[in-house]
Design a protein around this motif. Structure first.
Motif, mmCIF file in Angstrom:
data_model
loop_
_atom_site.group_PDB
_atom_site.id
_atom_site.type_symbol
_atom_site.label_atom_id
_atom_site.label_comp_id
_atom_site.label_asym_id
_atom_site.label_seq_id
_atom_site.Cartn_x
_atom_site.Cartn_y
_atom_site.Cartn_z
ATOM 1 N N PRO A 74 71.329 74.263 -20.242
ATOM 2 C CA PRO A 74 72.588 74.700 -20.859
ATOM 3 C C PRO A 74 72.424 75.890 -21.803
ATOM 4 O O PRO A 74 73.359 76.682 -21.973
ATOM 5 C CB PRO A 74 73.076 73.460 -21.610
ATOM 6 C CG PRO A 74 71.890 72.586 -21.755
ATOM 7 C CD PRO A 74 70.994 72.891 -20.586
ATOM 8 N N GLU A 75 71.255 76.064 -22.348
ATOM 9 C CA GLU A 75 71.023 77.191 -23.256
ATOM 10 C C GLU A 75 71.060 78.534 -22.524
ATOM 11 O O GLU A 75 71.117 79.580 -23.160
ATOM 12 C CB GLU A 75 69.689 77.023 -23.992
ATOM 13 C CG GLU A 75 68.451 77.177 -23.131
ATOM 14 C CD GLU A 75 68.053 75.948 -22.308
ATOM 15 O OE1 GLU A 75 67.028 76.029 -21.615
ATOM 16 O OE2 GLU A 75 68.763 74.923 -22.347
ATOM 17 N N ARG A 76 71.047 78.522 -21.190
ATOM 18 C CA ARG A 76 71.058 79.767 -20.418
ATOM 19 C C ARG A 76 72.434 80.096 -19.835
ATOM 20 O O ARG A 76 72.583 81.073 -19.101
ATOM 21 C CB ARG A 76 70.012 79.679 -19.305
ATOM 22 C CG ARG A 76 68.602 79.552 -19.915
ATOM 23 C CD ARG A 76 67.514 79.809 -18.966
ATOM 24 N NE ARG A 76 67.532 81.206 -18.552
ATOM 25 C CZ ARG A 76 66.774 81.682 -17.574
ATOM 26 N NH1 ARG A 76 65.942 80.889 -16.944
ATOM 27 N NH2 ARG A 76 66.840 82.940 -17.229
ATOM 28 N N LEU A 77 73.463 79.293 -20.175
ATOM 29 C CA LEU A 77 74.802 79.548 -19.647
ATOM 30 C C LEU A 77 75.330 80.921 -20.050
ATOM 31 O O LEU A 77 75.941 81.617 -19.240
ATOM 32 C CB LEU A 77 75.780 78.457 -20.088
ATOM 33 C CG LEU A 77 75.651 77.122 -19.353
ATOM 34 C CD1 LEU A 77 76.512 76.065 -20.026
ATOM 35 C CD2 LEU A 77 76.021 77.280 -17.894
ATOM 36 N N SER A 78 75.104 81.322 -21.281
ATOM 37 C CA SER A 78 75.600 82.636 -21.719
ATOM 38 C C SER A 78 74.927 83.757 -20.932
ATOM 39 O O SER A 78 75.559 84.771 -20.614
ATOM 40 C CB SER A 78 75.404 82.826 -23.220
ATOM 41 O OG SER A 78 74.034 82.786 -23.551
ATOM 42 N N GLU A 79 73.658 83.575 -20.579
ATOM 43 C CA GLU A 79 72.949 84.567 -19.772
ATOM 44 C C GLU A 79 73.571 84.661 -18.373
ATOM 45 O O GLU A 79 73.778 85.760 -17.838
ATOM 46 C CB GLU A 79 71.479 84.170 -19.665
ATOM 47 C CG GLU A 79 70.621 85.107 -18.877
ATOM 48 C CD GLU A 79 69.178 84.612 -18.770
ATOM 49 O OE1 GLU A 79 68.487 85.117 -17.868
ATOM 50 O OE2 GLU A 79 68.744 83.755 -19.552
ATOM 51 N N MET A 80 73.903 83.519 -17.787
ATOM 52 C CA MET A 80 74.537 83.504 -16.473
ATOM 53 C C MET A 80 75.903 84.176 -16.539
ATOM 54 O O MET A 80 76.250 84.988 -15.676
ATOM 55 C CB MET A 80 74.686 82.084 -15.948
ATOM 56 C CG MET A 80 75.356 82.012 -14.599
ATOM 57 S SD MET A 80 75.562 80.326 -14.024
ATOM 58 C CE MET A 80 76.341 80.629 -12.450
#
Length: 56
Positions: A31-37
């Motif tokens: 979930p910590e990579r959602l902003s990257e996606m």
């Protein structure tokens, strides 16, 4: 659920290859990579719009 050799933990089922399903899977596993996606998707849409404008 299955595990891969050398992998510690369970894997989720492979999601459909559509943005909403991929985003839902990422929300489970990283979930910590959602902003990257989200940023990557915005960049891809912007590039597609710019390229489609160059064709006319």
């Amino acid at each position: 659920m299955t595990t891969q050799p050398g992998h510690t933990g369970e894997l989720i089922p492979r999601p459909e290859q559509i943005p909403s399903a991929l985003r839902a899977a990422l929300a489970v596993v990283a979930p910590e990579r959602l902003s990257e996606m989200d940023a990557g998707q915005r960049a891809a849409v912007t590039e597609a719009i710019e390229q489609s404008g160059d064709q006319g």
